[in-house]
Design a protein around this motif. Structure first.
Motif, mmCIF file in Angstrom:
data_model
loop_
_atom_site.group_PDB
_atom_site.id
_atom_site.type_symbol
_atom_site.label_atom_id
_atom_site.label_comp_id
_atom_site.label_asym_id
_atom_site.label_seq_id
_atom_site.Cartn_x
_atom_site.Cartn_y
_atom_site.Cartn_z
ATOM 1 N N GLU A 218 1.395 3.937 1.760
ATOM 2 C CA GLU A 218 1.249 4.579 3.058
ATOM 3 C C GLU A 218 2.513 4.356 3.868
ATOM 4 O O GLU A 218 3.256 3.412 3.638
ATOM 5 C CB GLU A 218 0.024 4.055 3.811
ATOM 6 C CG GLU A 218 0.058 2.573 4.094
ATOM 7 C CD GLU A 218 -1.250 2.049 4.656
ATOM 8 O OE1 GLU A 218 -2.180 2.841 4.861
ATOM 9 O OE2 GLU A 218 -1.331 0.849 4.882
ATOM 10 N N LYS B 238 -9.452 10.187 5.283
ATOM 11 C CA LYS B 238 -8.809 9.288 4.336
ATOM 12 C C LYS B 238 -8.474 10.066 3.064
ATOM 13 O O LYS B 238 -9.362 10.654 2.442
ATOM 14 C CB LYS B 238 -9.731 8.117 3.978
ATOM 15 C CG LYS B 238 -9.989 7.171 5.116
ATOM 16 C CD LYS B 238 -8.790 6.308 5.356
ATOM 17 C CE LYS B 238 -9.094 5.299 6.442
ATOM 18 N NZ LYS B 238 -7.937 4.648 6.933
ATOM 19 N N LYS C 67 0.824 -1.206 0.000
ATOM 20 C CA LYS C 67 0.000 0.000 0.000
ATOM 21 C C LYS C 67 0.861 1.259 0.000
ATOM 22 O O LYS C 67 1.988 1.259 0.482
ATOM 23 C CB LYS C 67 -0.933 0.011 1.211
ATOM 24 C CG LYS C 67 -2.079 -0.940 1.086
ATOM 25 C CD LYS C 67 -3.086 -0.693 2.173
ATOM 26 C CE LYS C 67 -4.357 -1.463 1.877
ATOM 27 N NZ LYS C 67 -5.440 -1.046 2.721
ATOM 28 N N THR D 82 -4.239 5.249 -0.702
ATOM 29 C CA THR D 82 -3.346 4.167 -0.279
ATOM 30 C C THR D 82 -3.316 3.031 -1.299
ATOM 31 O O THR D 82 -2.429 2.197 -1.253
ATOM 32 C CB THR D 82 -3.760 3.604 1.092
ATOM 33 O OG1 THR D 82 -5.076 3.077 1.002
ATOM 34 C CG2 THR D 82 -3.692 4.672 2.165
#
Length: 168
Positions: A68, A141, A66, A158
């Motif tokens: 992130e 988010k 991901k 993400t």
């Protein structure tokens, strides 16, 4: 592109900025030779105007993970112990040791009470602040617009992978 940026940064560190290179008579050809891209590097992430398919994106997501940063989580017991190890608590510990040395146990007990009360309040406030930040982070988010399967889609940032065509 990443390796080009790294090479360019290294060249600036070694050769200096444009003004520094001009003052020392280093030509721009030296800089261009340093940051020249090899065909192998260009093939790593080819640019496309179509975007990725969902299958390609899923494969890249498995390969790279991901988009992130990993979260560093400190255990709560360690946060509590850290409240006893700071300049002011250390001074109180020294005072407690002195009170034990002179056998003044009443003042020692009061200092211990102050020490544990301060640590408890600090731990509570830090825990409350951490929970607030976590709640805020989960409610915000990040979203991104990228081209997948030939069309623009708004998706969780993400889930972006190297090679995605992103609308800025």
């Amino acid at each position: 592109i990443h390796s080009i940026t790294v090479r360019m940064a290294e060249a600036v560190i070694h050769l200096g900025t444009t003004r520094e290179r001009e003052s020392s008579n280093i030509s721009d050809m030296v800089m261009k030779n340093i940051i020249e891209v090899t065909p192998k590097e260009e093939e790593q992430f080819p640019f496309n105007h179509v975007g990725l398919t969902s299958a390609e994106a899923a494969a890249l997501l498995v390969k790279y993970g991901k988009n992130e940063l990993p979260e560093k989580v400190t255990p709560k017991w360690l946060v509590l112990l850290q409240q006893f190890w700071a300049p002011m608590p250390i001074m109180i510990w020294i005072a407690i040791i002195i009170e034990i040395g002179i056998q003044n146990f009443i003042d020692m007990g009061i200092l211990l009470l102050i020490q544990f009360t301060n640590a408890s309040i600090s731990f509570y406030e830090l825990n409350k602040a951490g929970n607030s930040v976590a709640a805020l982070k989960s409610s915000l988010k990040p979203m991104a617009t990228c081209k997948r399967d030939g069309g623009w889609q708004v998706m969780d940032a993400t889930l972006l992978v190297p090679g995605d065509l992103v609308l800025l």
